[in-house]
Design a protein around this motif. Structure first.
Motif, PDB file in Angstrom:
ATOM      1  N   THR A 109      -2.921   2.057   0.364  1.00  0.00           N
ATOM      2  CA  THR A 109      -2.567   2.210  -1.049  1.00  0.00           C
ATOM      3  C   THR A 109      -2.106   0.870  -1.614  1.00  0.00           C
ATOM      4  O   THR A 109      -1.821  -0.083  -0.867  1.00  0.00           O
ATOM      5  CB  THR A 109      -1.445   3.234  -1.219  1.00  0.00           C
ATOM      6  OG1 THR A 109      -0.253   2.717  -0.583  1.00  0.00           O
ATOM      7  CG2 THR A 109      -1.821   4.571  -0.589  1.00  0.00           C
TER       8      THR A 109
ATOM      9  N   GLU B 284       0.686   0.192  -2.934  1.00  0.00           N
ATOM     10  CA  GLU B 284       2.048  -0.075  -2.460  1.00  0.00           C
ATOM     11  C   GLU B 284       2.028  -0.609  -1.030  1.00  0.00           C
ATOM     12  O   GLU B 284       2.785  -1.532  -0.687  1.00  0.00           O
ATOM     13  CB  GLU B 284       2.893   1.198  -2.526  1.00  0.00           C
ATOM     14  CG  GLU B 284       3.174   1.707  -3.933  1.00  0.00           C
ATOM     15  CD  GLU B 284       1.974   2.399  -4.568  1.00  0.00           C
ATOM     16  OE1 GLU B 284       0.996   2.713  -3.840  1.00  0.00           O
ATOM     17  OE2 GLU B 284       1.999   2.629  -5.797  1.00  0.00           O
ATOM     18  N   GLU B 285       1.162  -0.052  -0.185  1.00  0.00           N
ATOM     19  CA  GLU B 285       1.064  -0.526   1.198  1.00  0.00           C
ATOM     20  C   GLU B 285       0.492  -1.942   1.249  1.00  0.00           C
ATOM     21  O   GLU B 285       0.967  -2.789   2.035  1.00  0.00           O
ATOM     22  CB  GLU B 285       0.197   0.436   2.005  1.00  0.00           C
ATOM     23  CG  GLU B 285       0.844   1.792   2.239  1.00  0.00           C
ATOM     24  CD  GLU B 285      -0.122   2.811   2.805  1.00  0.00           C
ATOM     25  OE1 GLU B 285       0.327   3.731   3.504  1.00  0.00           O
ATOM     26  OE2 GLU B 285      -1.355   2.697   2.541  1.00  0.00           O
TER      27      GLU B 285
ATOM     28  N   ALA C  90       0.839  -4.208  -0.990  1.00  0.00           N
ATOM     29  CA  ALA C  90       1.854  -5.132  -1.502  1.00  0.00           C
ATOM     30  C   ALA C  90       2.868  -5.507  -0.434  1.00  0.00           C
ATOM     31  O   ALA C  90       3.528  -6.552  -0.542  1.00  0.00           O
ATOM     32  CB  ALA C  90       2.555  -4.514  -2.707  1.00  0.00           C
ATOM     33  N   ARG C  91       3.000  -4.686   0.592  1.00  0.00           N
ATOM     34  CA  ARG C  91       3.981  -4.980   1.649  1.00  0.00           C
ATOM     35  C   ARG C  91       3.403  -5.822   2.785  1.00  0.00           C
ATOM     36  O   ARG C  91       4.141  -6.233   3.687  1.00  0.00           O
ATOM     37  CB  ARG C  91       4.527  -3.658   2.219  1.00  0.00           C
ATOM     38  CG  ARG C  91       5.406  -2.882   1.229  1.00  0.00           C
ATOM     39  CD  ARG C  91       6.202  -1.811   1.939  1.00  0.00           C
ATOM     40  NE  ARG C  91       5.359  -0.769   2.506  1.00  0.00           N
ATOM     41  CZ  ARG C  91       5.034   0.360   1.872  1.00  0.00           C
ATOM     42  NH1 ARG C  91       5.477   0.576   0.639  1.00  0.00           N
ATOM     43  NH2 ARG C  91       4.267   1.261   2.454  1.00  0.00           N
TER      44      ARG C  91
END
Length: 615
Positions: A478, A480-481, A483-484
């Motif tokens: 995703t 969000e994933e 971005a990490r």
């Protein structure tokens, strides 16, 4: 844009510089000689020239087109004798094997899947004729024990059935001319352990071992052969088994068109140029290699003998017709002849039915943009089904061109049933290139490199098809994933006349990144200069392009590049962001420019996958 682009903020991480001997060699090659010099070679061997920093190479002698025919069907390499894994594959059974670490996960994988099949290939010098108008000379190639010399050899393999491939080295120790008679064979881009990946400094022959093999094995790393364990499991094997309680991984991670080639440090370009390359075609229950497969999961794509690999390489010949190479010039030699499976301007006779043509650019430097045309240069249509050996989610229909950087592959389906018996068609390259730095432009009518003659109806019914869905892509993380994830920036540039990554040369002993096994990262591959194009290859895993930009302006990702890839073309000042995972195996691997002249002149980095000690 030809000028140097302004660097973005944030300097690259410090990397260890290459050792003094390596740097001295490269400085010598960058400044080469003040005058040209032809080194003596034996009759029938290839010529080697030492030249000025900006040499003007003589053109190859003229050749008449369409005098030789390629075989109507390829003959796959047969398996060798049955292999007793307890006696031969995992432990050394005599002192003839070159140094190697124990095969990772060997016992576990063969316990789950059964004992491996043994294939044996020998790297040797063979008599060869590139064209009837050129003299007989020697080529280097991989030959099976009971096979006549062919360029290239082809292995058929299957997921779920491990292979041990035994690579013998019988290249002449008294070799004169360009290239080096040592080998380290890389299977591009199988998912496998580091000891079998063909690390550039893992080269060997009977009386010599590369610097990363010298402390391994009973003979100081030297040996006449080396066993490579190819597990033929999908990437993500561990994750799949943890989630599903067994199996060999996610079939959406499958590879199809792979190739193996020599990867010896400093000598990859001339050794592959001489012929050390072959195909490794990998099948599974989806791409099964059987167009009559009754299984509901099978795609039924055109299958052998109508599944035909074609390897393209640019070559240049001296005025006497012998293969020519400049060992020292950092920009190498751009060939003005194109060989197809080792032949110049050959003919391939085909049946009036569908064919799967697997196109491979073996390099060393020329990029191609191929078109299929009739005798009046009118464009013909075909279907594009795979890029870099990976089936696309859906076929690209009614295509008229396919572009290949060095080491890229493209599978296309051509339906010759559309043409009357006697039709002649040509594969032409319309991408002009005048130096090893980059392609120039596309211009018709182009150069015809291969002639097809539709000369007979098929002897049996064509049962093949190209379905509307091929192979789905694995899910992406995703937003969000993503971005990490850790981001690493790799800048490919030329400094002080030398090819570099993040301002440094390749150091075989020092990893430039240490990566946790099982992790994922985003790698920014950056072309820092406007004067060159670099096809960047990552070992071990396929990657997914997340974005492409030129001078910080995002550009569309072409449809054929939206799948899984292992070669990423940096066209001048381009940045490509790639999602890469590091799964199942550990050890030392490399990333490099696959314009192999740049690779040999140190545009390569070592990176290590490390086991999490806390896991």
């Amino acid at each position: 844009m030809n000028g140097k682009r302004k660097k973005r903020s944030g300097a690259p991480a410090a990397d260890s510089a290459a050792g003094p001997s390596r740097r001295s060699f490269l400085k010598l090659s960058a400044t080469a000689m003040a005058a040209p010099l032809l080194l003596n070679t034996r009759p029938g061997d290839a010529a080697v020239w030492i030249t000025t920093p900006q040499p003007v190479f003589p053109p190859s002698p003229p050749t008449r087109p369409w005098l030789e025919e390629l075989p109507r069907a390829i003959v796959p390499v047969p398996p060798a004798d049955a292999l007793d894994p307890s006696a031969e594959a995992q432990p050394k059974f005599d002192d003839k094997e070159a140094g190697r670490e124990p095969h990772q996960r060997f016992d576990e994988i063969i316990a789950a899947l059964g004992g491996p099949t043994l294939y044996a290939l020998t790297a040797k010098a063979v008599p060869w004729r590139f064209h009837p108008d050129l003299p007989a000379q020697t080529a280097w190639t991989y030959v099976s024990d009971d096979d006549d010399a062919t360029l290239p050899s082809t292995i058929f393999a299957e997921y779920g059935h491990p292979i041990v491939c035994r690579f013998h080295n019988e290249l002449p120790k008294d070799h004169m001319g360009f290239g080096s008679p040592v080998i380290s064979t890389h299977l591009h881009n199988l998912h496998m352990s580091s000891g079998c990946d063909g690390y550039p400094a893992d080269y060997y022959r009977e009386d010599k071992a590369g610097p990363t093999l010298q402390d391994i094995g009973p003979n100081g790393g030297k040996g006449t052969f080396k066993d490579h364990f190819y597990p033929n499991v999908y990437a993500g094997y561990d994750d799949w088994r943890a989630e599903h309680g067994g199996g060999i991984g996610d079939p959406n991670e499958a590879l199809g068109t792979l190739w193996f080639h020599d990867h010896t440090e400093d000598f990859t370009a001339p050794n592959v140029y001489r012929g050390l390359a072959g195909f490794y075609l990998l099948f599974d229950h989806i791409d099964s290699g059987n167009e009559a497969d009754p299984s509901a999961t099978a795609l039924r794509l055109p299958s052998h003998p109508y599944d035909y690999p074609l390897a393209f390489g640019d070559k240049r010949f001296d005025p006497d017709g012998y293969l020519f190479w400049d060992e020292f010039h950092v920009e190498g030699v751009l060939g003005d002849k194109v060989t197809v499976n080792g032949k110049i301007e050959p003919v391939l006779r085909v049946d009036a039915r569908k064919y799967r043509l697997r196109l491979l650019n073996t390099g060393p430097s020329r990029f191609y943009e191929f078109y299929l045309v009739d005798t009046r240069d009118r464009l013909q249509r075909f279907t594009y089904i795979a890029n870099d050996g990976n089936l696309l989610p859906a076929p690209l229909l009614d295509q008229r061109r396919v572009r290949l950087a060095v080491a890229e592959r493209a599978d296309i389906v051509v339906d010759f049933a559309r043409y009357p018996i006697g039709t002649e068609l040509y594969l032409v390259n319309r991408l002009r290139q005048e130096s090893t730095r980059k392609p120039k432009d596309v211009r018709a009518p182009g150069t015809r490199v291969l002639k097809f003659i539709v000369d007979r109806p098929p002897p049996r019914q064509d049962l093949s098809q190209v379905p509307a869905t091929l192979r789905p892509l694995p899910d992406l993380p995703t937003a969000e994933e993503l971005a990490r994830l850790k981001v690493r920036r790799w800048e490919f540039d030329r400094k002080n006349g030398l090819w570099m990554v993040n301002g440094r040369l390749f150091d075989r002993h020092v990893p430039r990144a240490r990566i946790k096994q099982g992790s994922a990262e985003i790698w920014e591959l950056v072309g820092e200069s406007g004067g060159w194009s670099h096809p960047i290859h990552l070992h071990l895993e396929e990657g997914r392009i997340l974005s492409k930009s030129v001078d910080d302006v995002e550009v569309p990702i072409p449809p054929h590049e939206r799948g899984r890839k292992d070669v990423f073309e940096l066209d001048q000042t381009m940045t490509v962001k790639v999602l890469v995972r590091f799964r199942d195996f550990h050890g030392k691997y490399v990333m490099h420019c696959h314009n192999v002249i740049h690779e040999d002149h140190a545009m390569m980095v070592r990176w290590d996958v490390e086991v999490d000690q806390d896991a």
